[in-house]
Design a protein around this motif. Structure first.
Motif, mmCIF file in Angstrom:
data_model
loop_
_atom_site.group_PDB
_atom_site.id
_atom_site.type_symbol
_atom_site.label_atom_id
_atom_site.label_comp_id
_atom_site.label_asym_id
_atom_site.label_seq_id
_atom_site.Cartn_x
_atom_site.Cartn_y
_atom_site.Cartn_z
ATOM 1 N N MET A 106 0.842 -1.196 0.000
ATOM 2 C CA MET A 106 0.000 0.000 0.000
ATOM 3 C C MET A 106 0.878 1.248 0.000
ATOM 4 N N THR A 107 0.656 2.143 -0.947
ATOM 5 C CA THR A 107 1.442 3.371 -0.969
ATOM 6 C C THR A 107 0.559 4.524 -0.522
ATOM 7 N N ALA A 108 0.614 4.801 0.739
ATOM 8 C CA ALA A 108 -0.199 5.881 1.277
ATOM 9 C C ALA A 108 0.478 7.215 0.984
ATOM 10 N N TYR A 109 -0.336 8.273 0.938
ATOM 11 C CA TYR A 109 0.194 9.598 0.679
ATOM 12 C C TYR A 109 0.459 10.318 2.006
ATOM 13 N N HIS A 110 1.672 10.807 2.176
ATOM 14 C CA HIS A 110 1.996 11.593 3.361
ATOM 15 C C HIS A 110 2.089 13.058 2.970
ATOM 16 N N ARG A 111 1.214 13.862 3.501
ATOM 17 C CA ARG A 111 1.202 15.278 3.144
ATOM 18 C C ARG A 111 2.416 15.962 3.759
ATOM 19 N N PRO A 112 3.231 16.602 2.945
ATOM 20 C CA PRO A 112 4.379 17.313 3.532
ATOM 21 C C PRO A 112 3.881 18.499 4.354
ATOM 22 N N ILE A 113 4.613 18.825 5.404
ATOM 23 C CA ILE A 113 4.199 19.979 6.213
ATOM 24 C C ILE A 113 4.666 21.251 5.511
ATOM 25 N N PRO A 114 3.723 22.154 5.162
ATOM 26 C CA PRO A 114 4.148 23.388 4.481
ATOM 27 C C PRO A 114 5.072 24.210 5.378
ATOM 28 N N ILE A 115 6.049 24.863 4.759
ATOM 29 C CA ILE A 115 7.007 25.645 5.545
ATOM 30 C C ILE A 115 6.290 26.716 6.373
ATOM 31 N N LEU A 116 5.255 27.279 5.796
ATOM 32 C CA LEU A 116 4.537 28.344 6.499
ATOM 33 C C LEU A 116 3.316 27.808 7.260
ATOM 34 N N TRP A 117 3.367 26.553 7.698
ATOM 35 C CA TRP A 117 2.216 25.960 8.401
ATOM 36 C C TRP A 117 1.787 26.811 9.584
ATOM 37 N N TRP A 118 2.745 27.480 10.223
ATOM 38 C CA TRP A 118 2.418 28.228 11.443
ATOM 39 C C TRP A 118 1.696 29.531 11.161
ATOM 40 N N THR A 119 1.525 29.845 9.859
ATOM 41 C CA THR A 119 0.733 31.042 9.540
ATOM 42 C C THR A 119 -0.718 30.660 9.215
ATOM 43 N N GLU A 120 -0.994 29.351 9.198
ATOM 44 C CA GLU A 120 -2.338 28.911 8.801
ATOM 45 C C GLU A 120 -3.410 29.304 9.808
ATOM 46 N N ARG A 121 -3.024 29.371 11.041
ATOM 47 C CA ARG A 121 -3.990 29.680 12.082
ATOM 48 C C ARG A 121 -3.363 30.621 13.093
ATOM 49 N N TRP A 122 -4.171 31.466 13.664
ATOM 50 C CA TRP A 122 -3.735 32.398 14.691
ATOM 51 C C TRP A 122 -3.141 31.623 15.867
ATOM 52 N N SER A 123 -3.795 30.528 16.247
ATOM 53 C CA SER A 123 -3.310 29.765 17.402
ATOM 54 C C SER A 123 -1.949 29.123 17.122
ATOM 55 N N TYR A 124 -1.690 28.754 15.861
ATOM 56 C CA TYR A 124 -0.377 28.176 15.538
ATOM 57 C C TYR A 124 0.707 29.251 15.645
ATOM 58 N N LEU A 125 0.363 30.466 15.183
ATOM 59 C CA LEU A 125 1.319 31.563 15.238
ATOM 60 C C LEU A 125 1.655 31.887 16.699
ATOM 61 N N LEU A 126 0.618 31.915 17.511
ATOM 62 C CA LEU A 126 0.797 32.208 18.929
ATOM 63 C C LEU A 126 1.683 31.144 19.575
#
Ligand code: SF4
Ligand code: FES
Lengths: 247, 126
Positions: free
Chosen positions: B1-21
């Motif tokens: 089975m070849t599952a897809y692993h979503r890479p973590i975007p470099i700017l993931w911490w800008t996706e949400r206010w709580s991540y930025l905080l």
């Protein structure tokens, strides 16, 4: 109100795709339709190859979790009309490997869950003839909230720490450990302590709080983790300061 | 089975206010450490006598030291406020069999902060 809405659904067919691609479908916009009903409509009328998980359709089984417009949601409890006029983007839960379309592989959680021993542990079991272990309503309230977890994995999907450090045992597993630790009938807290207080346990958590925001059952896993941090820290200090006999 | 692993975007911490905080709060530990170092330098200067102390005060007046300290103060405030926000979740206090409301625990933390700050201010300014 328009009578149709567009769903942009992430498709991943491992035999065809190397990464998910969005495919658009138009479905009827009915007042009482959840996102899950929209997906079922696609499967029944438009494209039978679309794969997704569901069972109860009433927020109990925890199998229909997906990412809806970027947020982890139970699709059976998320309504199309709330997103009108659309389009609505539906993707698999984040932070888990995608097996096909909207189906993710949660084996990682299934392997971690038993390590916190989420069951009643007794030093000595009393004989069955003595009847149930009784509990007062107050004692029930101590852990009831944590017992509401349906293992839907929305909290793991929302947690950036789990994304960055996949060894973290994660919000629901810790909340479920607390569900038993705080149960007056349980005597297993010390058996759970080693895993919970390990670096992969509570100390990985930096209190982002998104797990509690995502939880559809009001479990508040973030609260469970912070509470256990205090318990673990108090215990280490006691171990350090007090002679064994006085603990 | 070849599952897809979503890479973590470099700017993931800008996706949400709580991540930025969250990222800012992690960063705040650097400034907490800076204040500890600054305090140790101050104590060191004091123990070296009046001349060293005067030099320390002089150097602290430089615009860039002031700038660093102002930024550090903001980060330490962020650290404190978010830390206090966590406290009522961690502490389940019972008084006479009833759970003390989380708000009261939060208020107690701020009251203690105010009190300690007032004592510190009194010691310094008196
Ligand atoms: S804690 Fe909440 S979000 Fe996490 S698995 Fe349980 S029910 Fe789902
Ligand atoms: S289908 Fe069971 S929780 Fe949504």
């Amino acid at each position: 109100m328009a009578d149709r809405i567009t769903l942009e659904v992430a498709r991943f067919r491992p035999e065809l795709d190397t990464e998910p691609v969005l495919q658009s479908y138009e479905v009827p916009l009915r007042e009482h339709w959840a996102v899950l009903d929209g997906l079922s409509y696609i499967k029944d009328h438009l494209d039978g190859t679309l794969s997704f998980r569901w069972s109860c359709r009433m927020g109990i089984c925890g199998s229909c979790g997906m990412t809806v417009n970027g947020d982890p949601q139970l699709t059976c409890a998320t309504f199309l009309t709330d997103y009108a006029p659309g389009p609505i983007r539906i993707e698999p839960l984040r932070n888990f490997p995608v097996v096909r379309d909207l189906i993710v592989d949660i084996d990682d959680f299934m392997a971690k869950l038993p390590t916190v021993k989420p069951w009643l542990i007794r030093d000595v079991h009393s004989p069955i003839e003595e009847g149930e272990y009784l509990q007062t309503p107050d004692e029930l309230d101590e852990y009831k909230q944590y017992s509401m977890c349906i293992n839907c994995m929305l909290c793991y999907s929302a947690c950036p720490v789990y994304a960055l450090e996949p060894t973290f045992i994660g919000p629901a597993a810790i909340a479920l450990a607390q569900r038993y630790n705080l149960d007056s009938r349980d005597e297993g807290a010390s058996e759970r302590a080693e895993v919970l207080a390990s670096p992969e346990g509570i100390w990985s958590c930096t209190f982002v709080g998104e797990c509690s925001a995502a939880c559809p059952k009001g479990v508040d896993p973030a609260g469970a983790i912070q509470r256990y941090k205090l318990t673990a820290a108090t215990k280490s200090i006691k171990d350090l300061l007090m002679p064994r006999s006085a603990r | 089975m070849t599952a897809y692993h979503r890479p973590i975007p470099i700017l993931w911490w800008t996706e949400r206010w709580s991540y930025l905080l969250f990222v800012l709060r992690e960063l705040s530990s650097v400034f907490v450490a800076w204040f500890v170092v600054y305090l140790l330098l101050l104590i060191n200067a004091i123990s070296d006598g009046p001349a060293a102390y005067d030099e320390f005060v002089e150097r602290s007046g430089h615009w860039w030291v002031v700038a660093i300290n102002v930024i550090a103060l903001l980060f330490v405030l962020l650290h404190t406020v978010t830390w206090f926000g966590l406290a009522p979740k961690a502490m389940v206090v019972k008084l006479q069999g009833r759970r003390v409301p989380p708000r009261a625990i939060l208020a107690a933390h701020y009251a203690a902060w105010l009190l300690l700050s007032a004592i510190t201010a009194w010691v310094i300014l008196r």
